[in-house]
Design a protein around this motif. Structure first.
Motif, short mmCIF file in Angstrom:
data_model
loop_
_atom_site.label_atom_id
_atom_site.label_comp_id
_atom_site.label_asym_id
_atom_site.label_seq_id
_atom_site.Cartn_x
_atom_site.Cartn_y
_atom_site.Cartn_z
N GLN A 23 0.84 -1.20 0.00
CA GLN A 23 0.00 0.00 0.00
C GLN A 23 0.87 1.25 0.00
N ALA A 24 2.01 1.18 0.67
CA ALA A 24 2.93 2.32 0.67
C ALA A 24 3.43 2.61 -0.74
N VAL A 25 3.73 1.55 -1.50
CA VAL A 25 4.15 1.74 -2.89
C VAL A 25 3.01 2.36 -3.71
N VAL A 26 1.79 1.87 -3.49
CA VAL A 26 0.62 2.45 -4.17
C VAL A 26 0.49 3.93 -3.82
N ILE A 52 7.77 0.13 -9.71
CA ILE A 52 6.39 -0.26 -9.44
C ILE A 52 5.97 -1.38 -10.38
N SER A 53 6.37 -1.30 -11.64
CA SER A 53 6.06 -2.34 -12.62
C SER A 53 6.63 -3.68 -12.18
N HIS A 54 7.84 -3.66 -11.64
CA HIS A 54 8.46 -4.90 -11.15
C HIS A 54 7.63 -5.52 -10.03
N LYS A 100 -1.73 4.01 -14.39
CA LYS A 100 -2.35 2.73 -14.74
C LYS A 100 -1.59 1.57 -14.09
N VAL A 101 -0.29 1.70 -14.02
CA VAL A 101 0.53 0.69 -13.35
C VAL A 101 0.20 0.66 -11.86
N VAL A 102 0.01 1.83 -11.28
CA VAL A 102 -0.35 1.92 -9.86
C VAL A 102 -1.73 1.28 -9.63
N ASP A 103 -2.68 1.55 -10.54
CA ASP A 103 -4.00 0.92 -10.44
C ASP A 103 -3.87 -0.59 -10.43
N GLU A 104 -3.02 -1.10 -11.31
CA GLU A 104 -2.84 -2.55 -11.41
C GLU A 104 -2.26 -3.12 -10.12
N LEU A 105 -1.29 -2.43 -9.55
CA LEU A 105 -0.71 -2.90 -8.29
C LEU A 105 -1.76 -2.95 -7.19
N GLU A 106 -2.58 -1.93 -7.11
CA GLU A 106 -3.61 -1.90 -6.07
C GLU A 106 -4.54 -3.10 -6.20
#
Length: 284
Positions: A23-26, A52-54, A100-106
């Motif tokens: 969540q901190a990364v998000v 973040i992609s990794h 969009k990458v952040v959305d995917e991580l979440e």
């Protein structure tokens, strides 16, 4: 000296530490501008968005087992087959908008937390791990270490320090202290008759020590101190204490930068301390 705060050991605590650092990364990603996403980080060849992609890619693979079908150029920062595999998820998202990458991580992180929180899951449940099938407890600790390390990479690039007293930081420190006997005796090759102590001043405070004794066939063996394990010391043993902060200790143990990039103090043999710090890397 036990770590304070202590690293979580139960499944609920580990899942919570995992959830907190993802969540901190998000949250860091949500605060990024397009220029922020393009900032270089301590990982060669990777920007903030690549970091973040990794995290997204590896967590997605651990959840589904699906490997991205993408051609990876012969980047200079890729050193082996494992690096080639890891780069696939980064390459797949290089043209994606950062948010969009952040959305995917979440989304992926929420699915992972839900799966890890199923009633039938225990610390011993075998799941897909970065290096093959592994018990949930072991796999989670390794994932927390890796994600928290990349969280710190992102924070460093953005100039937004934090989470140095979190569950993720404590897990990192716990794994590092557990590896110290091997690092001192095997990796650094410190000779028998030496005692090496690492003193972390905080925010995660703790002390770990290793006494190096002669082993079989002339090979040195590291015996952990402060662990309740008895050992036959010698009054002539040479003591070397290395004192540094949680930030400096974890950055060095993550292999980020050289010894001149961190502040530390030594009481004892400077050469021994330097050899230990040079080999004090536990992040692949």
């Amino acid at each position: 000296m036990p770590l304070h705060p202590a690293a979580p050991e139960d499944l609920a605590g580990l899942v919570s530490a995992y959830q907190q650092t993802t969540q901190a990364v998000v949250d860091l990603g949500r605060s990024c501008s397009d220029a922020d996403f393009d900032l270089p980080t301590a990982c060669p060849g990777w920007t903030v968005k690549d970091q973040i992609s990794h995290v997204v890619g590896l967590e997605s693979w651990l959840h589904t087992g699906d490997v991205p079908h993408v051609e990876v150029p012969d980047y200079a920062h890729i050193r082996n087959e494992a690096g080639q595999f890891i780069e696939k998820s980064v390459e797949l998202r290089r043209r994606m908008v950062g948010q969009k990458v952040v959305d995917e991580l979440e989304t992926v992180a929420a699915r992972r937390v839900a799966a890890l929180s199923e009633p039938e899951v225990t610390l011993e449940t075998v799941v897909r791990g970065p290096w093959g099938p592994a018990p949930v407890g072991e796999s989670l600790r390794r994932r927390i270490l890796d994600i928290w390390t990349h969280e710190q990479d992102i924070r460093q690039a953005l100039g937004r320090p934090g989470d140095l007293d979190s569950g993720g930081a404590a897990v990192f420190m716990d794994l590092l202290f557990a590896a110290l006997p091997r690092i001192v005796a095997k990796e650094a090759g410190i000779e028998p008759g030496n005692v090496v102590i690492i003193d972390s001043t905080g925010p995660v405070m703790g002390r770990a020590g290793v006494w190096v004794e002669p082993g079989e066939e002339g090979k040195a063996r590291g015996i952990p101190l402060f662990s309740g394990i008895a050992h036959d010391g010698d009054p002539h043993d040479v003591f070397t204490t290395i004192t540094l902060s949680t930030d400096c200790l974890t950055r060095r143990a993550a292999g980020r930068g050289g010894l001149d990039d961190i502040h530390y103090s030594v009481h004892g043999d400077e050469a021994v301390a330097r050899r230990v710090l040079e080999h004090l890397v536990i992040v692949p």
